[in-house]
Every structure is written in C-alpha cells, then in structure tokens.
Design an enzyme around this catalytic site. Sequence first.
Site, PDB file in Angstrom:
ATOM      1  N   LYS A  87      -8.126  -6.057  12.007  1.00  0.00           N
ATOM      2  CA  LYS A  87      -7.733  -7.253  12.749  1.00  0.00           C
ATOM      3  C   LYS A  87      -7.801  -8.523  11.896  1.00  0.00           C
ATOM      4  O   LYS A  87      -7.213  -9.541  12.262  1.00  0.00           O
ATOM      5  CB  LYS A  87      -8.586  -7.419  14.008  1.00  0.00           C
ATOM      6  CG  LYS A  87     -10.003  -7.896  13.788  1.00  0.00           C
ATOM      7  CD  LYS A  87     -10.741  -7.995  15.114  1.00  0.00           C
ATOM      8  CE  LYS A  87     -12.160  -8.514  14.948  1.00  0.00           C
ATOM      9  NZ  LYS A  87     -12.205  -9.935  14.551  1.00  0.00           N
ATOM     10  N   ASP A  88      -8.492  -8.463  10.761  1.00  0.00           N
ATOM     11  CA  ASP A  88      -8.584  -9.631   9.884  1.00  0.00           C
ATOM     12  C   ASP A  88      -7.450  -9.707   8.874  1.00  0.00           C
ATOM     13  O   ASP A  88      -7.365 -10.674   8.113  1.00  0.00           O
ATOM     14  CB  ASP A  88      -9.915  -9.623   9.120  1.00  0.00           C
ATOM     15  CG  ASP A  88     -11.110  -9.920  10.011  1.00  0.00           C
ATOM     16  OD1 ASP A  88     -10.910 -10.520  11.082  1.00  0.00           O
ATOM     17  OD2 ASP A  88     -12.228  -9.542   9.643  1.00  0.00           O
ATOM     18  N   ARG A 135      -6.647 -16.510  20.077  1.00  0.00           N
ATOM     19  CA  ARG A 135      -6.293 -15.519  21.098  1.00  0.00           C
ATOM     20  C   ARG A 135      -7.305 -15.539  22.229  1.00  0.00           C
ATOM     21  O   ARG A 135      -6.942 -15.627  23.413  1.00  0.00           O
ATOM     22  CB  ARG A 135      -6.238 -14.118  20.464  1.00  0.00           C
ATOM     23  CG  ARG A 135      -6.026 -12.979  21.470  1.00  0.00           C
ATOM     24  CD  ARG A 135      -6.153 -11.622  20.785  1.00  0.00           C
ATOM     25  NE  ARG A 135      -7.471 -11.430  20.187  1.00  0.00           N
ATOM     26  CZ  ARG A 135      -8.519 -10.914  20.826  1.00  0.00           C
ATOM     27  NH1 ARG A 135      -8.409 -10.524  22.071  1.00  0.00           N
ATOM     28  NH2 ARG A 135      -9.682 -10.779  20.200  1.00  0.00           N
ATOM     29  N   ARG A 136      -8.571 -15.457  21.883  1.00  0.00           N
ATOM     30  CA  ARG A 136      -9.608 -15.457  22.920  1.00  0.00           C
ATOM     31  C   ARG A 136      -9.605 -16.780  23.683  1.00  0.00           C
ATOM     32  O   ARG A 136      -9.780 -16.811  24.900  1.00  0.00           O
ATOM     33  CB  ARG A 136     -10.973 -15.193  22.278  1.00  0.00           C
ATOM     34  CG  ARG A 136     -11.135 -13.751  21.800  1.00  0.00           C
ATOM     35  CD  ARG A 136     -12.336 -13.569  20.905  1.00  0.00           C
ATOM     36  NE  ARG A 136     -12.568 -12.162  20.565  1.00  0.00           N
ATOM     37  CZ  ARG A 136     -13.271 -11.756  19.527  1.00  0.00           C
ATOM     38  NH1 ARG A 136     -13.820 -12.654  18.709  1.00  0.00           N
ATOM     39  NH2 ARG A 136     -13.430 -10.462  19.286  1.00  0.00           N
ATOM     40  N   ARG A 153     -17.938 -20.387  14.147  1.00  0.00           N
ATOM     41  CA  ARG A 153     -17.721 -19.474  13.035  1.00  0.00           C
ATOM     42  C   ARG A 153     -19.034 -18.904  12.513  1.00  0.00           C
ATOM     43  O   ARG A 153     -20.112 -19.315  12.914  1.00  0.00           O
ATOM     44  CB  ARG A 153     -16.972 -20.182  11.907  1.00  0.00           C
ATOM     45  CG  ARG A 153     -15.505 -20.461  12.231  1.00  0.00           C
ATOM     46  CD  ARG A 153     -14.743 -20.848  10.992  1.00  0.00           C
ATOM     47  NE  ARG A 153     -14.803 -19.775   9.990  1.00  0.00           N
ATOM     48  CZ  ARG A 153     -14.493 -19.950   8.714  1.00  0.00           C
ATOM     49  NH1 ARG A 153     -14.124 -21.147   8.279  1.00  0.00           N
ATOM     50  NH2 ARG A 153     -14.559 -18.948   7.862  1.00  0.00           N
ATOM     51  N   ARG A 159     -23.513 -16.352  14.766  1.00  0.00           N
ATOM     52  CA  ARG A 159     -22.955 -16.812  16.038  1.00  0.00           C
ATOM     53  C   ARG A 159     -23.933 -16.589  17.192  1.00  0.00           C
ATOM     54  O   ARG A 159     -24.060 -17.437  18.085  1.00  0.00           O
ATOM     55  CB  ARG A 159     -21.632 -16.095  16.312  1.00  0.00           C
ATOM     56  CG  ARG A 159     -20.490 -16.691  15.504  1.00  0.00           C
ATOM     57  CD  ARG A 159     -19.168 -16.092  15.899  1.00  0.00           C
ATOM     58  NE  ARG A 159     -18.637 -15.236  14.843  1.00  0.00           N
ATOM     59  CZ  ARG A 159     -17.468 -14.616  14.914  1.00  0.00           C
ATOM     60  NH1 ARG A 159     -16.735 -14.734  15.997  1.00  0.00           N
ATOM     61  NH2 ARG A 159     -17.036 -13.877  13.923  1.00  0.00           N
ATOM     62  N   CYS A 246      -2.735 -17.111  12.390  1.00  0.00           N
ATOM     63  CA  CYS A 246      -3.872 -17.694  13.090  1.00  0.00           C
ATOM     64  C   CYS A 246      -3.425 -18.786  14.056  1.00  0.00           C
ATOM     65  O   CYS A 246      -4.207 -19.270  14.851  1.00  0.00           O
ATOM     66  CB  CYS A 246      -4.861 -18.278  12.076  1.00  0.00           C
ATOM     67  SG  CYS A 246      -5.769 -17.033  11.162  1.00  0.00           S
TER      68      CYS A 246
END
Length: 311
Positions: A87-88, A135-136, A153, A159, A246
Amino acid sequence: MKKAHLKIGTRGSPLAMAQAATVEGLLKAAHPNVRLERVIIKTSGDWKPEDGEKRLSEVEGGKGLFAREIEKALLNGSIDCAVHSMKDMPSFLPEGLALDHVLERADARDAFISRKVSSYMDLPQGAVVGTSSLRRQAFLLSRRPDLKVVPLRGNVATRLAKLDDGQVDATFLAMAGLHRLQMQGDYIHALSPAEMLPACGQGIIAVETREQDLETRALLDYIHDPQTGICAAAERAALQVLDGSCHTPIGAYAQIEGQELLFDLVVASGDGTCVFSETARAPVTDPASADAFGRAVAQTLKSRAPSDIFT
C-alpha cells in the site's frame, strides 16, 4: 545456477523489519542453502520529529518517498530485492523494476483506534482524529463531517504514543500491521470494508526485483501467493488508471470468490462530500486478466466522477 547470496533491502521501522523477517523466514525454508543478508535503508518517507505532522501528500514525491532510496539501491545492484508494504508503493515503478511477488494477504481491514469509544460514530461532536491518510480522512468525513481531522505521522508506536498523550481522540491503523507487531487490546476496533474500503494493496507484503534478475525472481517464485498476486494486479491497475497519488483518496479491494474476482473501488473528494463507488465481478484467472479487469472497472468509475476529484 541458483544464487547463493541474497541481499534483501528494507526500511528500518519495526513494522518494516517484521515484514522483512517474514520474507526471510519463508525464503530460508524454501532455500536453506542460500545466505540471506538484510540491508536497512533509510528513506525520505521515514518520519523524524523535526518533520512535524506534514502529510506525505504535501511533500514532493508522495508515497514514493517510502521507496525511492530503496529502489535506487535495487537499480544499482546494492541489493537483490526489496520488501515493501504494497500500500506504500506508488502507482508506477521506475523502468526495469517489477513488483509481482507477494505473500499471502493478511487482514486488509483498517482499525479504528481509541481509548475512549469503540466506534467513530460514538465520538463526540468536534472530536479530533489524527491520520496521515487522505483516504481515511475522506471516508471518515463522509460519515462524520463534524469531526476535526489533523495529520498524524510516525511509526505505529509513535502514533499510539501521541494518542495516549491526548494529542488526538482517535486514529486509524492497518489491522495487518498491528498483527505483525503483535499488538492487541480493547482499544483496537476492526472496520469492515463496507465501513472503510482498504487502500490498494493493504495487508500485502510485496517483494520488488529487477525485471532482468531471473535468478532472484526464481527464488521468490517459491514464496509467491498467486491468488494475492491476482488481487494486487487488479488493484494496482485501477490505481494507475485513476492516477492514484497521495492527493487522491482511493479505496481498492479485490477478493477471489469461487471462480470470480470481486472488486470494490471507491474515490472521494478530500473533504468527503463527494464519494463515487463501483463494484464489479468477473471470471479472472491470472494477473494479466486481473490487470485488464481492474483497468476496466476504474475507467467506468472515472467516467462517472468529476475530473477535478483526481487533481
């Protein structure tokens, strides 16, 4: 002739190291006589305290910052392959590289993380939610426009520490990452894909290689999961059509059901006010047909959504 020494590149975060260890364990079992060497590479995307909470979408290079230095090492021969969170990875790879070896997909779902409530629907009005993912953010605001979303981040532990310090009331993480770090607790609440569609490739560990390095690619064939490869091919093909970056909130999730591939694709505006979705299924048996299917679904969705949503 089988390669006797394999240099594996990875980022140095705890999650990246856990993923590299998983790949190494599978390779060692498949090729006990091959010497494995882990090469840790610092990338531009690695968070540092002096970076503050600037989103990757605000930094030139976007998601590619997690891979740029690793891919340079791959291209110049310093490493033989590289382990990534799928996903990155950016939509398009540098010429000469391939991302077609993947492990079996882990839990693709997102997790809502909060010490106060078990659902984002239960957060009080105006509560602060931290996430570096557009997205989130978009999917959350589409359901709870009253919430305040701020960038957050750092690695998983960083986090969670910010959450415990009271900087935010809640955040989101990937279930797969939490499992790989052996983190569990009643503050972790899995979200169904219907609540929050996963990112392209979420839950997938991918191994990047040089296209022409046939020896390394042959070694990796033994640990490749074909079904996950089919799903990844459809998701990444859709991302390429939508020019996913992004800057564009996109969810893409493919699942094999019987003899068919079920594909859900969602694109949204950053503030969550506009959400467009497409669901399709088709008999798909290999990465090539999955690629074509993913592109077709994405083209259909793109024709329905306003062009400015992709800028």
